[in-house]
Design a protein around this motif. Structure first.
Motif, short mmCIF file in Angstrom:
data_model
loop_
_atom_site.label_atom_id
_atom_site.label_comp_id
_atom_site.label_asym_id
_atom_site.label_seq_id
_atom_site.Cartn_x
_atom_site.Cartn_y
_atom_site.Cartn_z
N ASN A 1 4.82 7.22 1.02
CA ASN A 1 5.68 6.13 0.56
C ASN A 1 5.28 5.74 -0.85
OD1 ASN A 1 3.23 4.90 1.70
ND2 ASN A 1 4.21 2.94 1.27
N ARG A 2 6.28 5.36 -1.65
CA ARG A 2 6.03 4.98 -3.03
C ARG A 2 7.04 3.92 -3.47
NH1 ARG A 2 2.23 7.28 -2.19
NH2 ARG A 2 1.07 8.88 -3.34
N PHE A 3 6.58 2.99 -4.27
CA PHE A 3 7.50 2.11 -4.99
C PHE A 3 8.26 2.94 -6.02
CE2 PHE A 3 4.73 -1.36 -3.58
CZ PHE A 3 5.66 -2.36 -3.30
N VAL A 4 9.53 2.59 -6.23
CA VAL A 4 10.28 3.17 -7.32
C VAL A 4 9.86 2.44 -8.60
CG1 VAL A 4 12.57 3.72 -8.24
CG2 VAL A 4 12.20 3.61 -5.76
N ARG A 5 9.34 3.16 -9.57
CA ARG A 5 8.85 2.53 -10.80
C ARG A 5 10.04 2.21 -11.71
NH1 ARG A 5 4.69 3.54 -7.27
NH2 ARG A 5 2.70 3.02 -8.24
N THR B 1 0.83 -1.20 0.00
CA THR B 1 0.00 0.00 0.00
C THR B 1 0.86 1.25 0.00
OG1 THR B 1 -1.74 -1.15 1.24
CG2 THR B 1 -1.81 1.26 1.25
N GLU B 2 0.46 2.21 -0.80
CA GLU B 2 1.13 3.51 -0.84
C GLU B 2 0.20 4.53 -0.17
OE1 GLU B 2 3.73 3.07 -4.93
OE2 GLU B 2 1.61 3.63 -5.11
N PRO C 1 17.44 -10.55 0.44
CA PRO C 1 16.77 -9.27 0.71
C PRO C 1 17.13 -8.16 -0.27
CG PRO C 1 17.53 -10.25 2.75
CD PRO C 1 18.06 -11.11 1.64
N PHE C 2 18.35 -8.18 -0.81
CA PHE C 2 18.74 -7.12 -1.73
C PHE C 2 17.99 -7.21 -3.06
CE2 PHE C 2 23.22 -6.66 0.31
CZ PHE C 2 22.62 -6.14 1.45
N ASP C 3 17.26 -8.32 -3.30
CA ASP C 3 16.48 -8.45 -4.53
C ASP C 3 15.17 -7.69 -4.44
OD1 ASP C 3 18.43 -10.28 -5.38
OD2 ASP C 3 17.30 -12.01 -4.65
N GLY C 4 14.75 -7.29 -3.24
CA GLY C 4 13.45 -6.67 -3.07
C GLY C 4 13.32 -5.36 -3.83
N ASP C 5 12.11 -5.07 -4.31
CA ASP C 5 11.87 -3.85 -5.07
C ASP C 5 11.99 -2.62 -4.18
OD1 ASP C 5 10.86 -4.91 -7.78
OD2 ASP C 5 9.69 -6.06 -6.34
N GLY C 6 12.50 -1.54 -4.76
CA GLY C 6 12.71 -0.32 -4.01
C GLY C 6 11.40 0.36 -3.63
N MET C 7 11.27 0.72 -2.37
CA MET C 7 10.17 1.56 -1.89
C MET C 7 10.80 2.66 -1.04
SD MET C 7 6.92 0.82 0.64
CE MET C 7 5.77 0.21 -0.60
N VAL C 8 10.46 3.90 -1.33
CA VAL C 8 11.01 5.04 -0.60
C VAL C 8 9.94 5.62 0.31
CG1 VAL C 8 12.07 7.32 -0.80
CG2 VAL C 8 12.67 5.52 -2.41
#
Length: 505
Positions: free
Chosen positions: A91-95, A31-32, A70-77
């Protein structure tokens, strides 16, 4: 607190997921959120705290092909912004290209760090190894008014609005970005010049490059840094006139690499080599220094003192901890990331540019890592380093420590059992005149209450505990790196009537 769900990303992770690094403190979010006027649980937000705390997070959307790292996980800032005694959160996923491609495919497309390259459904990839998804989930900095996220191994830099966290595309640097090699996990921003310094590395000669991006966001310098073979440098440091790069004896095993296997090994028979590169020089003016064998994941700072460069970072007493056979495959794998197993301690190297000698000293017996400072002192003489403490395996931080590098004294704050922190960031007080005149900001993951908070500390009195605790909309996943950007460094920050309006929604 005014809270709104502004987006969700569909996950294909199993509902009954029992993976040790996708559950508990590492439980990913989908969720964002947008939250204005965050609820103050305790204390009061300082009125002279002005700017944004940004933190990157590995947040997987799909299961691994074989073995998740864990380093494979998608970026969320995550961003917590402060102005006029109030705070907002988003918060947002990096697209990233990889996230968008896997979202369209409905599942994983690339092998991860701990998986076989040949197992990737798609062989086109990003990163130093040319077959991995660039998750852009490691670090975040702010340069030229834009947030930049980066990847554990070399990848693109994704540009984000530092307030809305909208993905603005990739860094291009006037068409000169080295997309073939990418950029390392850690770039450095010199606040005095506005420059961004970086390096990258790969598996073919010359194996490393170093570059400078000006305050105008254009590449102004890019040179080769010859190495004896493929290496795994992670971080760098800089001074007023030099960049400091490294060739640590922990790198891919050459014989295995020739067969397409990326297995890192520590070579204690080799020295740690430190390269001093003129900020606008190289490759010939590079001066190399030899030091005791170790691996340094993170440096804190460097500065010039007479004929010497003083370099501070975290020396690993045991870069390749012994496999005891206990705890299962994942626990054995991640012994390489346990601070207590690696014995990470704050360390100092003195590099004499005249004699070519390197002298070393341990600065503390405490096991700490993820050190930060007042960024205004980056590349300059400084006194205080702030770091995370953690003795519970993979990057679970159980407190904060303030290192006084002049007196050797330490001041600590420990989090309650079951509560874990994030890398702190030092936020100078508006109008501050002293190095420690400001605040430490961090996010917590509270397993006891299933919630997360933002904590604000007086940077000069860490042991007194937080000045304020702010509730976030959802419990956030454990993450890695964070940064602070002052409000006056963000375009449009003061044009809006309030932080909420500044979100430009």
């Amino acid at each position: 607190m005014d809270v709104e769900v502004v987006g969700r990303v569909l996950s294909t992770l199993p509902q009954d997921d029992d993976h040790p690094y996708r559950t508990g403190p590492w439980r990913p979010q989908t969720t964002e959120w947008r939250a204005e006027d965050l609820q103050v649980v305790e204390g009061e937000i300082p009125a002279d705290l002005d700017g944004v705390y940004l933190r990157n997070t590995e947040n997987p959307v799909h299961p691994a092909l074989e073995r998740y790292h864990p380093f494979d996980g998608d970026g969320m800032v995550h961003v917590v912004g402060f102005r006029d005694g109030k705070a907002f959160y988003r918060n947002r996923f990096v697209r990233t290209d990889g996230l968008l491609a896997e979202r369209e495919a409905g599942g994983p497309l690339w092998a991860g760090i701990a998986e076989r390259p040949a197992g990737s459904p798609r062989q086109d990839g990003w990163g130093a190894r040319g077959r991995m998804k660039d998750a852009s989930s490691t670090d975040v900095v702010v340069h030229a008014g834009v947030a930049l996220t980066s990847f554990y191994q070399c990848g693109d830099l994704y540009r984000l609005d530092p307030l809305t966290l909208e993905t603005l595309g990739k860094a291009e640097w006037g068409g000169a970005f080295p997309h073939d090699l990418g950029v390392s996990a850690h770039t450095k921003v010199d606040p005095h010049t506005g420059e961004l310094l970086f390096f990258n590395y790969g598996t073919t000669e010359p194996y490393m490059h170093y570059g400078v991006v000006g305050a105008d966001d254009r590449l102004s310098h890019y040179v080769e840094v010859p190495l004896p073979g493929p290496r795994l440098p992670h971080d760098m440091a800089f001074t007023e006139n030099y960049a400091i790069l490294n060739d640590c004896p922990m790198f891919w095993e050459p014989e295995l690499l020739a067969r397409g296997r990326y297995a890192a090994r520590f070579h204690p028979e080799l020295p740690t080599r430190l390269a001093v590169v003129p900020r606008r020089g190289g490759p010939r003016p590079i001066q190399w220094f030899e030091a005791d064998p170790t691996y340094v994941l993170h440096w804190v700072n460097a500065y010039e003192e007479g004929d010497e460069i003083v370099l501070d970072g975290f020396f690993q007493g045991d870069p390749e901890p012994k496999d005891t056979g206990e705890g299962g495959a994942y626990q054995r794998m991640f012994r390489f990331l346990a601070l207590d197993r690696m014995q990470t301690r704050l360390h100092r190297w003195r590099l004499n540019l005249v004699t070519g000698r390197c002298e070393e000293e341990r600065l503390t017996d405490s096991i700490t890592e993820f050190g930060v400072l007042n960024n205004a002192y980056g590349g300059r003489r400084y006194r205080y380093a702030y770091a995370a403490t953690g003795l519970e395996g993979w990057f679970l931080f159980d407190g904060l420590v303030r290192h006084d590098l002049l007196t050797g004294q330490e001041e600590r704050f420990g989090l309650p059992a079951g509560v874990y922190g994030s890398e702190p960031a030092m936020a100078p007080r508006t109008g501050s005149t002293a190095e420690d005149d400001g605040y430490l900001v961090t996010l917590t993951t509270d397993m006891n209450e299933d919630r997360s908070e933002c904590l604000i500390f007086d940077a000069a009195r860490v042991a007194d505990g937080p000045l304020a605790r702010l509730r976030l909309p959802e419990r956030v996943s454990s993450g890695t790196h964070a940064t602070w950007a002052a409000g006056d460094s963000i375009p449009g920050w003061r044009d809006a009537e309030s932080p909420a309006h500044a979100l430009r929604l």
